[in-house]
Every structure is written in C-alpha cells, then in structure tokens.
Design an enzyme around this catalytic site. Structure first.
Site, mmCIF file in Angstrom:
data_model
loop_
_atom_site.group_PDB
_atom_site.id
_atom_site.type_symbol
_atom_site.label_atom_id
_atom_site.label_comp_id
_atom_site.label_asym_id
_atom_site.label_seq_id
_atom_site.Cartn_x
_atom_site.Cartn_y
_atom_site.Cartn_z
ATOM 1 C CB SER A 62 -0.857 -0.121 1.106
ATOM 2 O OG SER A 62 -1.915 -0.973 1.361
ATOM 3 C CE LYS A 64 -4.650 1.330 -0.421
ATOM 4 N NZ LYS A 64 -4.240 0.042 -0.072
ATOM 5 C CB SER A 118 -4.661 2.169 3.683
ATOM 6 O OG SER A 118 -3.548 1.214 3.071
ATOM 7 C CE LYS A 129 -1.749 3.951 2.363
ATOM 8 N NZ LYS A 129 -1.562 3.000 3.255
#
Length: 386
Positions: free
Chosen positions: A41, A44, A103, A206
């Site tokens: 992720s 992202k 997320s 993140k």
C-alpha cells in the site's frame, strides 16, 4: 548527495531501508535501498500524489461529489477498504481521507475512475509522474498496491516520492496526522501506529503489507531544533518481518538521524550567494544566487566553518547584458577536497551593457588575455549554522 561517512545505525533488521533528510534531500543512511521490491500500500502515496495534482490543475475539486464505480466490487474480502457501495455518492475529501488514513483500496479505485475515467489511464499517469520524479526503479501496475507482476519500487525511489509529496502538497499531513477515520458506520484507526503514539513528532506517511512485500512503512517526523526551527526526516522500511518490527526500525532510523546529524543552511533562494566578474557591463560584478534553499546535512562532529565555496561562470568571458534569473554559472561547496554540494547559479539582478568607453576598455583587456575562466573561492556563506 549522500551525507559524509558516519557509523551506521544499529538494530535495524529490515532487508531494505533508507533514511532521508527532508530539508537537505540527502540520504543519511541506507541498506539495499536500490533493491526492487513489492511495495504493497505504499503505492497509495503515488495515487494520492496524482489526485492532488488533478485537484491543483482543477480537474477535480476537494468538495466535489462523485459516484462509486462498479469496479469496487473487485476489492477482495481481505483487502483494506471503507466498504463503499457501487452507485454511492461521496466527496473527494472523504475518499482522500479513507485512502490516506484507512488505506482503503475501494477509495483508491473510486478516485482513479473519478480522475481519469478508468483505472488503466490513471495507472499510466502514475508511471508518468514516477518518471518525472526520477523514480528509475519503479513501475506501477495498479492503484492500491495489490501484488501484481511488474509492480515494484525501491526504498530510494519511495523516499524520493515522499519528499516530492511533502514539498509539493504539504496539506497531505493535515490528513495523515489524523489517528481515526470514520465513514458512516465504518471506523478505522490509522494503519501507521506511530501516528498518535509516544513520539508526537511523527505525522505520517504510509504503511503497507502483503505477503510478497512484507511489512513496510514510510514514517515522517518533524522535530524542533535548537536554533528555533524544525526539521523533517523520512524513514523508509521495506520487508520487515512483523507489524511492530517495521515501526521499531523506523524509530531507530529517525532517532539516529536527529541525534547524529545537523543541518546547516548555506543559501536561501534568490538571496546573493556571491559575485562573478562580468565584462562590458554597467557593473563589473554580477550577484548570483541559487534558485532554491541550499541546506546541507553534516555529522555532528564536523565543524561547518570548514566548508568552502567555489563559484564558476558558465562561460568565459561572461558578457553583459545579463537578465535577472539567467543561468550564469555553477557553485561547489567543499569540505577539504570533497565536493559535498553543487548546482547552478542564477543572476540576482539584470546587468545592462556598459557605456562605449567601458566596453572599449574591456574589449582591449580581453584581447590581452582577460576573461579566462575564474573560480571565485571563499568560505561557504552559511545563512544559518543551527
């Protein structure tokens, strides 16, 4: 440019990691930072970057309401999501908060379709931005980070992305610092457990996990400094073997950076850095500057008073007229014989042609060997030594 050699941090167990100073842009420490790996992720961050770019360009609006597409049905049961329903109406702002804090893969898909019309076109934009940012070892195949052939990045490239996102869209941190996301009955705490934890300086960025990528995190912190300012740093950790281990590794890296390095500001954008000789002009000296704040990260045991600057004209002789903002030379900052920073110099103010007599005198001097390349040397003009 990597920082000067210093003993590396101990206790970091992840197979690939990097520590980046957000003010100087220097890599302070790294291990296998160019190894291509699945990024989960962390993908992202680029999804977010492309959407921010679209909002900036007016192609999307923060308060705009869009329709959730049928494509969200493809999000598997074990993927992160905010439980969007096809046909549901939702704002771009809510989707961005779901993407960054929770997320949510369905938020990523909805944003991609809203911005580009379909996912494949959005992915193409992600790869275009990666190329623009110099992410040479990165390729995106989807918007959420699910494991797929040809979907990879490196710690170095992801650090570069985190730095660009921070510099171009600092509003990201207003969202990533939020510890909880809510949408209807759905409530999810931030996936980055460092946010809202013991270290209050951590404000993003993140996390990511898949079985292929392992446990990953890019942690950003902003801590006050002794000189009254603040300093941002990024820890990129890829492939840790547990959820908590990635955060432990990131904390070790951040503490190491803040404890072992200090920043010195050598110049401010547009503020004269020095002078270069100019010929046939109304003045015989040209004030020059960098087009960005020039900051250097140095180990704590190195005295910044030992830094020297060297300014060189782009051509010899450097002739008037010169326009303000024109590229006219380059600088190097040296510590001993080592170049620790370099870049372009620009004219601070315009210099018009001189009068007939001064032009004639300079023409004669040039005939007899004047105007050869000159390196103007001196102490580095440190704007701040804090």
């Amino acid at each position: 440019m990597p920082a000067l050699a210093v003993a590396p941090p101990s206790g970091v167990e992840a197979p690939s990691w990097l520590l980046l100073d957000g003010d100087s842009g220097q890599v302070l420490a790294e291990h296998d930072a160019d190894q291509r790996r699945a990024m989960a992720s962390l993908t992202k961050l680029m999804t977010t970057f492309v959407v921010f770019r679209a909002i900036e360009a007016g192609r999307l609006d923060w308060d705009e309401t869009v329709t959730v597409p049928q494509a969200v049905r493809e999000v598997a049961g074990d993927e992160s999501k905010m439980y969007l329903v096809p046909g549901e109406r939702i704002s771009i702002a809510s989707l961005m908060r779901g993407l960054i804090i929770a997320s949510a893969n369905d938020a990523a898909i909805t944003l991609a379709v809203a911005q580009a019309g379909d996912i494949s076109r959005f992915v193409a934009e992600m790869n275009q931005e990666a190329a623009r940012l110099g992410m040479r070892d990165t390729r995106f195949a989807n918007v959420s980070g699910i494991t797929a052939p040809g979907h990879y990045s490196t710690a170095r490239d992801l650090g570069r992305l985190a730095l660009a996102l921070t510099r171009e869209f600092p509003g990201y941190y207003q969202i990533s610092a939020e510890p909880v996301f809510r949408h209807g009955q759905f409530v999810k705490h931030a996936t980055n457990l460092m946010v809202g934890g013991d270290d209050r300086s951590v404000d993003g960025l993140k996390t990511g996990y898949t079985s292929a990528a392992g446990y990953c995190v890019i942690a950003s912190a902003k801590r006050p400094q002794a000189n009254g300012g603040s300093r941002r740093m990024f820890a990129v950790v890829l492939g840790a073997d547990s959820d908590l281990r990635r955060f432990d590794d990131a904390k070790v890296l951040l503490d190491y950076g803040y404890n072992r390095f200090r920043n010195v500001q050598l110049a401010r954008a547009g503020v004269p850095f020095g002078d270069l000789p100019i010929w046939k002009g109304a003045s015989d000296q040209l004030g020059v500057a960098t087009d960005h704040d020039l900051v250097l990260s140095l180990p704590d045991d190195i005295d910044p008073k030992g830094l020297r600057s060297e300014l060189v004209g782009a051509r010899a002789p450097l002739l008037a007229p010169i326009s303000a903002g024109e590229a006219v030379g380059s600088y190097r900052v040296l510590l001993g014989e080592r170049v620790v920073a370099s870049g372009a110099l620009y004219a601070v103010e315009p210099v018009a042609e001189g009068g007939f007599i001064s032009r004639t005198v300079d023409a004669v001097r040039l005939l007899f060997g004047g105007g050869e390349p000159i390196a103007v040397q001196g102490d580095a003009p440190l704007a701040s030594r804090g």
